[in-house]
Structures are given as C-alpha cells and as structure tokens.
Enzyme design. Structure first.
Site, PDB file in Angstrom:
ATOM      1  N   LYS A  87       0.782  -1.300  -0.190  1.00 26.30           N
ATOM      2  CA  LYS A  87      -0.164  -0.073   0.264  1.00 26.30           C
ATOM      3  C   LYS A  87       0.917   0.894   0.210  1.00 26.30           C
ATOM      4  O   LYS A  87       1.834   1.214   0.873  1.00 26.30           O
ATOM      5  CB  LYS A  87      -1.097   0.195   1.194  1.00 26.30           C
ATOM      6  CG  LYS A  87      -1.973   0.804   1.048  1.00 26.30           C
ATOM      7  CD  LYS A  87      -3.319  -0.109   2.436  1.00 26.30           C
ATOM      8  CE  LYS A  87      -4.063   1.267   2.126  1.00 26.30           C
ATOM      9  NZ  LYS A  87      -5.412   1.357   3.857  1.00 26.30           N
TER      10      LYS A  87
HETATM   11  C1  E4P Z   1      -8.020   0.855   4.065  1.00 29.56           C
HETATM   12  O1  E4P Z   1      -7.677   1.455   2.959  1.00 29.56           O
HETATM   13  C2  E4P Z   1      -8.282   3.078   4.597  1.00 29.56           C
HETATM   14  O2  E4P Z   1      -6.886   2.819   5.112  1.00 29.56           O
HETATM   15  C3  E4P Z   1      -9.086   2.817   5.368  1.00 29.56           C
HETATM   16  O3  E4P Z   1     -10.130   2.432   4.957  1.00 29.56           O
HETATM   17  C4  E4P Z   1      -9.700   4.138   6.276  1.00 29.56           C
HETATM   18  O4  E4P Z   1      -9.942   4.249   6.984  1.00 29.56           O
HETATM   19  P1  E4P Z   1     -10.330   5.343   8.376  1.00 29.56           P
HETATM   20  O5  E4P Z   1     -10.848   6.800   7.733  1.00 29.56           O
HETATM   21  O6  E4P Z   1     -12.164   5.239   9.361  1.00 29.56           O
HETATM   22  O7  E4P Z   1      -9.725   5.406   9.126  1.00 29.56           O
END
Ligand code: E4P
Length: 216
Positions: A87
């Site tokens: 990522k």
């Molecule tokens: C996933 O890839 C993201 O990091 C995550 O969904 C972020 O979610 P949040 O906005 O609830 O922290």
C-alpha cells in the site's frame, strides 16, 4: 463485489473469515498502531499471521514517503507472502514507486485517494487497487460516493483494470451504495458487514416460524 476487512485484529479477521464472505484485508499505520504491534520483525510476523487466516490479498502500507524508501520497503513487504499487496500513498514519489513495483510484478494499492485525478494517475501507474476514502470525504461535508462514481466512469471509459477499493466505509449503506455504483471491492469494519444481515422483519418472521414449528 469483493469484501475486505479493514483491521489488523486477528480475532475480527477470523470472525469475518468464519462467516465465509471474506476476500481480503486492508491495514494502515493507524490500524497497526491500534493492535500495539511495534518493530519491523513483529510487524512482518503479524502480516504473515493475517495472510495465514485469509485466502485473498492483504494490504500492508509502507512507512517511507521517498521513492527509494518506498521501493525498499515494498520489496521487503512483498517477500512476506504472495498475498501481500504493497500500500503506497498518493504522492509524487508514491506514483513513481507504484509504476516501478508494478513493473516488477509486485501488487500495489494506492491509498489516500480523494479525487478522480489521483485515481486516474494510480491506474496509469499500474496500481492493482485504488483506495478512495469515502467516509473521510463525508466527514468534511462532501459526497464521498460521487468520487466512487467518477472513478467508475473514468476507468470504464478506458478499460483500466485497476480495482476500485472503496475505503473508509462507515455503514452498511456505504457498502450497498458502493455495490450499486459498481465498486470492485469494499473494505469495511466487521460491524458494517455484520449489520448487512440484519432486518426486523427477518427477526419477527423467524420468531413466528419458531413458534409455529412447536405445533408440528
Ligand atoms: C483503508 O484502506 C483505509 O486505510 C481505511 O479504510 C481508512 O478508514 P478510516 O477513514 O475509517 O480511518
């Protein structure tokens, strides 16, 4: 539509896997911090433990924000397991790194995406997934679902194979609306997935069936 779970909590991942609907896992540094994992070796071991529970892709985020650092970390993360997807944040060096890692056959997930232009760049760089953050756009009084729709249109116009991984999901309705739009994947807390199965008419109908079954 694929269902990913947005957590590093092994119990929650096992529970989602047990339900039989889990296609993958996403994490980020904040999620990892929540489970209290520190140090590179322990973090890598935790990613491996997640890969051993699920069958699908597991997103592990780089901590570096410079090109060389992202490449080095990405290559190390990819060696943990072939389920690992690296990522990478949507920044200048991140786009370059996605292009490089993709050319080496390493799966990438471009994260922190908040605009159609960013999603277009992620696809052009060859990301396997693009992660638009739906809930965080809603949090600032904009319509996060519009972004998912725009990305779907752009990708369909040109046949980009980058999968739209709708992230920052906050409710079952987010999941349903993403499915209507045609997001390829949602990543969600376990609660929103479980809440999809609830309906008061199911509960009252079942209660009646149980009562009537006593007469049989
Ligand atoms: C996933 O890839 C993201 O990091 C995550 O969904 C972020 O979610 P949040 O906005 O609830 O922290």
């Amino acid at each position: 539509m694929k269902f990913f779970i947005d957590t590093a909590d092994l119990d929650q991942i096992k529970k989602a896997q047990d339900l039989g609907v889990l296609d993958g896992v996403t994490t980020n540094p904040s999620i990892m911090a929540k489970v209290g994992i520190t140090g590179k070796d322990k973090i890598h071991a935790h990613y491996k433990a997640i890969c051993d529970i699920v069958d699908g892709d597991v997103s592990a985020e780089v901590l570096s924000i410079d090109y060389d650092g992202i490449i080095k970390e990405g290559e190390e993360l990819a060696k943990i397991d072939n389920q690992i997807t690296v990522k990478v944040p949507m920044i200048y060096d991140g786009v370059k790194a996605i292009k490089y890692l993709s050319s080496k056959g390493i799966k990438t997930n471009c994260t922190l995406v908040f605009s159609p232009g960013q999603a277009l760049l992620a696809a052009k760089a060859g990301a396997k997934y693009v992660s638009p953050f739906l809930g965080r756009l809603d949090d600032i009084s904009t319509e996060g679902l519009n972004l998912i729709e725009d990305i779907r249109t752009i990708y369909d116009n040109y046949g980009y194979t980058t999968e739209i991984l709708a992230a920052s999901i906050r409710s079952p309705m987010h999941i349903i609306n993403c499915a209507k739009i045609g997001a390829d994947v949602i990543t969600s807390p376990l609660a929103s997935i479980i809440n999809l199965l609830k309906h008061p008419l199911t509960d009252s109908g079942l209660a009646q069936f149980i009562e009537d079954a006593k007469k049989l």
